[in-house]
Design an enzyme around this catalytic site. Structure first.
Site, PDB file in Angstrom:
ATOM      1  N   GLY A   1       2.623   2.593   2.486  1.00 43.72           N
ATOM      2  CA  GLY A   1       4.010   2.479   2.804  1.00 43.72           C
ATOM      3  C   GLY A   1       5.078   2.054   1.623  1.00 43.72           C
TER       4      GLY A   1
ATOM      5  N   GLY B   1       0.696  -1.196  -0.123  1.00 46.23           N
ATOM      6  CA  GLY B   1       0.090   0.021   0.091  1.00 46.23           C
ATOM      7  C   GLY B   1       0.941   1.311   0.052  1.00 46.23           C
TER       8      GLY B   1
ATOM      9  N   TYR C   1      -8.537   4.295  18.318  1.00 44.07           N
ATOM     10  CA  TYR C   1      -7.740   4.984  17.050  1.00 44.07           C
ATOM     11  C   TYR C   1      -7.601   6.015  17.167  1.00 44.07           C
ATOM     12  CZ  TYR C   1      -6.097   5.131  12.441  1.00 44.07           C
ATOM     13  OH  TYR C   1      -5.570   5.659  11.187  1.00 44.07           O
TER      14      TYR C   1
END
Length: 312
Positions: free
Chosen positions: A27, A25, A175
């Protein structure tokens, strides 16, 4: 929305970068851009098979790139310590650290190897411990540390009375907490480095919104199928409303490499609601401006992670 041709990356020959979450993805796109610019890239990954595929993909695009794979599980303080020891033993300075990896909203409360709530323990505490473990090599390289947040950090708070979310779990609130804590740490790192002469700088980024693996099927988190949100984001990305994995990674690339990027800055996409677009500076989110909270999360994190930075 391909920003590759629009955003130049300087020559990074002779530089060494450590990038978390680089196995797929966004990264992977970050790692590929930095490797293509000539930096030696260390990719610490939890899944060795995915890491090997990522290295192959980078080398297909840039055959002369130098990429080193290493083992790292950010949800395990023991794994972080082992990786840190390996890097320190190698003795090579680090010039860039991009704290990019993360997990998001598992369907039920999940914990790290040490029993901490998974998102706080991985997204924030894992990167806090990693930065501390790598500190001697970061200082030696006068590194720039660039830390990836999320649009979720623009609201929410630190649940100081229950950091571990043991009494009333909310995946999204946990989160938000993990990303706010991470941002507070990154900004405090820059302030302390300036005050103590550590030699490194630290800034923060967020990628906007893009169809990355955060909300994909993640059996290890108890998520057998992609979320409805990921399917919506993918459709919006095709329409150009949100970003792509490549465009979303560019704020972090610019924050880590641009000559005019500085410590304490916040880089994000420049489009509508900062959801997509080219990298640009933006104002800090309100939860990130509390310096008292930043100092507090620093102290708590040192205690929880069992690591320390040089004393003030």
């Amino acid at each position: 929305m391909n920003r590759k041709a629009e955003t130049a990356v300087p020559d990074l020959s002779g530089r060494r970068a450590v990038i978390t979450g680089g196995s797929d993805g966004m990264g992977l796109q970050i790692a590929a851009r930095i490797a293509a610019a000539g930096a030696e890239v260390v990719l610490p990954v939890r899944n060795r098979k995915k890491g090997e595929a990522a290295v192959s993909a980078i080398r297909r695009e840039s055959p002369r790139s130098r990429v080193e794979l290493a083992d790292l599980d950010l949800s395990s303080l023991g794994s972080i310590a082992a990786f840190g020891q390996k890097v320190r033993d190698a003795g090579a300075p680090i010039h860039m650290l991009i704290n990019n990896a993360g997990v998001m909203t598992p369907p039920a409360r999940t914990t790290t190897a040490e029993g901490l709530e998974l998102q706080f323990g991985t997204n924030h505490l894992g990167h806090f411990a990693l930065t501390a473990q790598l500190f001697p090599m970061l200082s030696a390289g006068r590194a720039r540390v660039s830390t990836q947040l999320s649009v979720a950090a623009r609201s929410g708070e630190i649940n100081w009375s229950d950091l571990n979310w043991e009494r009333s779990y909310s995946g999204m609130k946990a989160y938000q907490q993990s990303k706010i804590a991470l941002g507070l740490f990154a900004l405090e790192l820059d302030r302390r480095s300036r005050a103590e002469g550590w030699g490194l700088s630290s800034n923060i980024t967020h990628p906007g919104i893009a169809p990355t693996s955060l909300l994909a099927a993640r059996p290890e988190l108890g998520r057998a199928q992609p979320t409805h949100g990921r399917r919506l984001i993918r459709a919006l990305s095709r329409m150009g409303v949100t970003g792509t994995a490549e465009s979303a990674g560019m704020p972090a690339v610019v924050a880590a490499t641009a000559e005019d990027a500085q410590g304490g800055q916040f880089w994000s996409p420049d489009g509508f609601q900062r959801l997509a677009g080219a990298p640009a500076l933006q104002k800090l989110y309100a939860p990130l401006t509390d310096r008292h909270a930043a100092a507090r999360i620093w102290t708590v994190s040192e205690e929880l992670a069992g690591v320390s930075f040089p004393a003030a």
